[in-house]
Design an enzyme around this catalytic site. Structure first.
Site, short mmCIF file in Angstrom:
data_model
loop_
_atom_site.label_atom_id
_atom_site.label_comp_id
_atom_site.label_asym_id
_atom_site.label_seq_id
_atom_site.Cartn_x
_atom_site.Cartn_y
_atom_site.Cartn_z
N HIS A 91 70.94 17.56 20.53
CA HIS A 91 69.72 16.96 21.12
C HIS A 91 68.63 18.02 21.09
CE1 HIS A 91 67.70 14.35 24.37
NE2 HIS A 91 66.83 15.28 24.02
N HIS A 142 64.25 18.87 20.29
CA HIS A 142 62.86 18.49 19.97
C HIS A 142 62.25 19.58 19.10
CE1 HIS A 142 62.77 15.23 22.98
NE2 HIS A 142 63.63 16.01 23.61
N ASN A 152 60.58 11.54 19.29
CA ASN A 152 59.42 11.23 20.15
C ASN A 152 58.18 12.03 19.75
OD1 ASN A 152 60.61 13.62 21.17
ND2 ASN A 152 59.87 13.25 23.24
N LYS A 191 67.64 6.45 19.07
CA LYS A 191 67.38 6.93 20.43
C LYS A 191 66.73 5.85 21.28
CE LYS A 191 66.78 9.78 23.84
NZ LYS A 191 66.72 11.21 24.07
N HIS A 219 68.40 8.08 26.74
CA HIS A 219 67.78 8.79 27.87
C HIS A 219 68.08 7.94 29.10
CE1 HIS A 219 64.66 11.47 29.72
NE2 HIS A 219 64.86 10.55 30.65
N HIS A 245 71.70 14.53 27.94
CA HIS A 245 71.35 15.43 29.04
C HIS A 245 71.76 14.90 30.42
CE1 HIS A 245 67.94 12.75 28.89
NE2 HIS A 245 67.32 13.39 27.96
N LEU A 278 62.86 16.62 32.27
CA LEU A 278 63.40 15.31 32.63
C LEU A 278 64.67 15.05 31.83
CD1 LEU A 278 60.05 13.33 32.82
CD2 LEU A 278 61.58 13.89 34.73
N ASP A 318 68.34 19.95 24.41
CA ASP A 318 67.08 19.34 24.82
C ASP A 318 65.97 20.39 24.84
OD1 ASP A 318 65.36 17.30 25.46
OD2 ASP A 318 65.94 17.18 27.57
N HIS A 336 56.61 23.01 24.77
CA HIS A 336 55.22 22.66 25.08
C HIS A 336 54.49 24.00 25.18
CE1 HIS A 336 55.97 18.42 26.21
NE2 HIS A 336 57.11 18.86 26.70
N ALA A 354 56.93 17.90 30.92
CA ALA A 354 58.36 18.11 31.12
C ALA A 354 58.98 18.71 29.88
CB ALA A 354 59.03 16.78 31.44
O1 DOR Z 1 62.09 17.47 29.67
C1 DOR Z 1 62.03 16.72 28.71
N1 DOR Z 1 61.21 16.97 27.66
N2 DOR Z 1 62.76 15.62 28.71
C2 DOR Z 1 62.65 14.69 27.76
O2 DOR Z 1 63.34 13.71 27.82
C3 DOR Z 1 61.65 14.83 26.69
C4 DOR Z 1 61.30 16.22 26.47
C5 DOR Z 1 60.06 16.41 25.61
O3 DOR Z 1 59.94 15.74 24.58
O4 DOR Z 1 59.25 17.26 25.94
ZN ZN Z 2 65.02 15.35 24.97
#
Ligand code: DOR
Ligand code: ZN
Length: 343
Positions: A12, A14, A40, A98, A135, A173, A217, A245, A249, A261
Site C-alpha cells: 500500500h 502513495h 488517488n 481500491k 479503505h 491500514h 487516516l 501507506d 505531502h 492526512a
Molecule cells: O493518511 C492518509 N493519507 N490516508 C489515506 O488514506 C490517504 C493518504 C494520502 O493519499 O495522503
Molecule cells: Zn493510503
C-alpha cells in the site's frame, strides 16, 4: 548483528505524480521490490489506460538500474463498469481495485457513496479473482473519527463479506483491535498494517502539542489498539502484511491550519520495523510480514533476491526531510533512535 531476508514489498503506497513522484520514488525503490500503487491522484486513476499511463510515468522516474515493479490499481467509483475492470485485469494493467468511501480521506471525493452501486463490479471481481483493497472507514458525520473503522466493519465489510465469499478483500491500514479480530475471523480476508500505526498511538499525535506529521487516516488510536497491531504483525499470521501507506505531502500542506492526512515513512520503514520486531522478540517473523505473506495473498511469487539488515551500535542517520521539486517532505520520526539499517 545481521539479518538477511527476501526483498520486501510494500502492499500500500502513495507515489503521487510529477515532481513529487520524482523526488520520493527512490526512497521506496532502495529497499522494496514491488508496491501496490494507490490510485488517488487528481483526477483519480479510473481506467486501465490511465493505470498503464501512470505506470509508464513511474517507470520513467525510476533511478537508473532499478528493478522496482509498480503494481497498479484502479479507483472504484459509483460509475465504474464491471466489464472495463475485467478487461484491465485481463490485459495485465492492474493488480487490484481500491474502494474509498466517498470523502473518507485525501482525494476520495470520487469514491463510492453506497456499496450497492458497485455490487456488479465486485461480483465480477469475485468471479475473476481480482482483489479488492478497502479503505475501511465510514464517513457519516455522526460517527466519531476514532470509531469509523469499527463501524465500517460492522455496517459495510461484514455484510459484503457474507454476500461475496469468493471476493479477495484486503482491509488496508488496519488500526484497531476490532479490525485485527475481524480479519482473523473472516475467510479470504487479509490486512495491511502500516509502519507508523505499529509505533504511534493518539497520544503521540496530540499530547504536548499537535504533531501534524503524525496525522493520517485512519487516525492513530489508543495504545491498546497499537499493541493489538504489533501482536498481529509479529505473529507470523499470513493474513497480515506490510502496507506502509507512505503518503507524501509537502511540509506547508501538513503544517497548516487544515493539514493533509499522511505519514511519509518510505525512507526508514525497514529500520523502524526491525526495531519493532526485535522489541517484540520476533525478528524471525519480519520476513513473513514484509516479504512473504503479501505475495502469497496476492498469488504472486516472493521476490527472488534478498536484502541484509545490519544492527549498528550507534544510531543510524537518516534525513529529516526529502527535498523534492514539489517541496520538502518530512520523514516519519519514530521518536526513538534506529540502529538497524539495510546494508
Ligand atoms: O493518511 C492518509 N493519507 N490516508 C489515506 O488514506 C490517504 C493518504 C494520502 O493519499 O495522503
Ligand atoms: Zn493510503
Amino acid at each position: 548483528m545481521k539479518l538477511t531476508i527476501t526483498r520486501p514489498d510494500d502492499w500500500h503506497l502513495h507515489l503521487r505524480d510529477g515532481d513529487m513522484l520524482k523526488g520520493i520514488l527512490p526512497e521506496t525503490t532502495r529497499d522494496f521490490g514491488r508496491a501496490i500503487i494507490m490510485p488517488n491522484l487528481v483526477p483519480p486513476v479510473v481506467t486501465g489506460v490511465q493505470a498503464t499511463a501512470y505506470r509508464g510515468r513511474i517507470q520513467a522516474a525510476l533511478p537508473k538500474g532499478s528493478r522496482f515493479t509498480p503494481l497498479m490499481t484502479l479507483y472504484l467509483t459509483n460509475t465504474t463498469n464491471a466489464d472495463d475492470v475485467a478487461a484491465a485485469h485481463a490485459f495485465g494493467q492492474i493488480t487490484a481495485v481500491k474502494l474509498y468511501p466517498a470523502g473518507a480521506t485525501t482525494n476520495s471525493d470520487s469514491g463510492v457513496t453506497d456499496i450497492e452501486k458497485v455490487m456488479p463490479v465486485l461480483e465480477k471481481m469475485a468471479e475473476i479473482g481480482l482483489p479488492l483493497c478497502v479503505h475501511g472507514e465510514v464517513t457519516y458525520p455522526s460517527v466519531d473519527i476514532f470509531d469509523r473503522e469499527a463501524v465500517f466493519i460492522e455496517r459495510v465489510l461484514a455484510p459484503l463479506r457474507t454476500r461475496l465469499p469468493a471476493l479477495k478483500i484486503i482491509m488496508e491500514h488496519v488500526t484497531t483491535e476490532d479490525g485485527v479480530d475481524y480479519v482473523n475471523s473472516a475467510k479470504n480476508t487479509a490486512a495491511t498494517l502500516t509502519t507508523h500505526h505499529l509505533i504511534i498511538n493518539r497520544n503521540h499525535l496530540l499530547v504536548g502539542g499537535i504533531k501534524p506529521h503524525y496525522y493520517c487516516l485512519p487516525i492513530a488510536k489508543r495504545e491498546a489498539h497499537r499493541l493489538a497491531l504489533v501482536n498481529a504483525a509479529t505473529s507470523g499470521n499470513p493474513k497480515f502484511f506490510l502496507g506502509t501507506d507512505s503518503a507524501p505531502h509537502s511540509d506547508p500542506a501538513k503544517e497548516s491550519a487544515c493539514g493533509c492526512a499522511g505519514v511519509f515513512s518510505a525512507t526508514n520503514t525497514m529500520s523502524c520495523l526491525a526495531h519493532v520486531f526485535e522489541n517484540a522478540g520476533a525478528l524471525d517473523k519480519l520476513e513473513a510480514f514484509t516479504s512473504l505473506n503479501g505475495p502469497a495473498f496476492y498469488g504472486l511469487p516472493p521476490n527472488a533476491d534478498k536484502i541484509t539488515l545490519t544492527k549498528q551500535t550507534t544510531p543510524v542517520p537518516y534525513p529529516a526531510k526529502i527535498e523534492t521539486g514539489a517541496g520538502p517532505v518530512t520523514v516519519f520520526d519514530p521518536g526513538f533512535p534506529l540502529y538497524w539499517h539495510v546494508a
